[in-house]
Write a protein that holds these residues in place. Structure first.
Motif, PDB file in Angstrom:
ATOM      1  N   GLU A 111     -23.617 -15.413  24.868  1.00 37.64           N
ATOM      2  CA  GLU A 111     -23.029 -14.220  24.440  1.00 37.64           C
ATOM      3  C   GLU A 111     -21.961 -14.008  25.806  1.00 37.64           C
ATOM      4  N   ARG A 112     -20.986 -13.392  25.526  1.00 37.86           N
ATOM      5  CA  ARG A 112     -19.874 -13.181  26.736  1.00 37.86           C
ATOM      6  C   ARG A 112     -18.985 -11.981  26.228  1.00 37.86           C
TER       7      ARG A 112
ATOM      8  N   ARG B 151     -23.032 -22.019  22.848  1.00 37.41           N
ATOM      9  CA  ARG B 151     -22.157 -20.812  23.832  1.00 37.41           C
ATOM     10  C   ARG B 151     -22.820 -19.568  23.743  1.00 37.41           C
TER      11      ARG B 151
ATOM     12  N   ASP C  59     -22.616 -18.263  19.914  1.00 42.35           N
ATOM     13  CA  ASP C  59     -22.460 -18.959  18.800  1.00 42.35           C
ATOM     14  C   ASP C  59     -22.568 -20.485  19.019  1.00 42.35           C
TER      15      ASP C  59
ATOM     16  N   GLN D  54     -11.630  -4.831  25.948  1.00 43.81           N
ATOM     17  CA  GLN D  54     -12.722  -5.697  25.862  1.00 43.81           C
ATOM     18  C   GLN D  54     -13.943  -5.719  24.785  1.00 43.81           C
ATOM     19  N   ILE D  55     -14.113  -6.871  24.318  1.00 45.32           N
ATOM     20  CA  ILE D  55     -15.081  -6.782  23.114  1.00 45.32           C
ATOM     21  C   ILE D  55     -16.424  -7.771  23.526  1.00 45.32           C
ATOM     22  N   LYS D  56     -17.556  -7.575  23.170  1.00 51.03           N
ATOM     23  CA  LYS D  56     -18.569  -8.367  23.273  1.00 51.03           C
ATOM     24  C   LYS D  56     -18.622  -9.367  22.223  1.00 51.03           C
ATOM     25  N   LYS D  57     -18.715 -10.756  22.496  1.00 51.20           N
ATOM     26  CA  LYS D  57     -18.650 -11.834  21.549  1.00 51.20           C
ATOM     27  C   LYS D  57     -20.052 -12.206  21.479  1.00 51.20           C
ATOM     28  N   ASP D  58     -20.841 -12.455  20.335  1.00 59.33           N
ATOM     29  CA  ASP D  58     -21.969 -13.026  20.171  1.00 59.33           C
ATOM     30  C   ASP D  58     -22.123 -14.437  20.615  1.00 59.33           C
TER      31      ASP D  58
ATOM     32  N   ASN E 251      -9.462  -8.848  23.428  1.00 61.44           N
ATOM     33  CA  ASN E 251      -8.659  -8.773  22.252  1.00 61.44           C
ATOM     34  C   ASN E 251      -7.048  -8.971  22.838  1.00 61.44           C
TER      35      ASN E 251
ATOM     36  N   ALA F  74     -15.002 -11.071  26.013  1.00 60.72           N
ATOM     37  CA  ALA F  74     -13.782 -11.566  25.639  1.00 60.72           C
ATOM     38  C   ALA F  74     -12.960 -10.211  25.617  1.00 60.72           C
TER      39      ALA F  74
END
Length: 97
Positions: free
Chosen positions: A61-62, A59, A78, A72-76, A66, A64
């Motif tokens: 980086e995107r 997947r 994975d 808004q947070i950055k999801k690494d 909370n 997302a």
């Protein structure tokens, strides 16, 4: 929810179906689990005829959200394990419905 089969029950059913003892059936189940884990973790895929296909998906980086704060947070990037259920299994389940 329907009854869930425990590992002990699965080993007993496998032993009965294959005509072996529970110790041998447990060893087969552990070996199968190890093979699937090793193959998928190396990026391969395992197809269990009549059950489905287990594989690894990367997947990217995107962004997302909370859910509790709305922030808004950055999801690494994975890796996740995916399972696609075989058509034969879907059809057999839906035939009984």
């Amino acid at each position: 929810m329907a009854n869930q089969m425990t590992k002990t029950q699965l080993v007993a059913a496998l032993a009965e179906e294959t005509g072996t003892d529970k110790k041998a059936a447990g060893a087969m189940l552990e070996a199968l689990s190890g093979i699937i884990t090793r193959t998928v973790s190396e990026g391969g895929a395992v197809t269990l005829p009549g059950v489905g296909k287990i594989f690894l998906r990367e997947r990217p980086e995107r962004m997302a959200r909370n859910p509790s704060t709305g922030e808004q947070i950055k999801k690494d990037a994975d890796r996740v394990v995916k399972v696609i259920v075989a058509k034969a299994l879907k059809d057999s389940i839906n035939a009984g419905a």
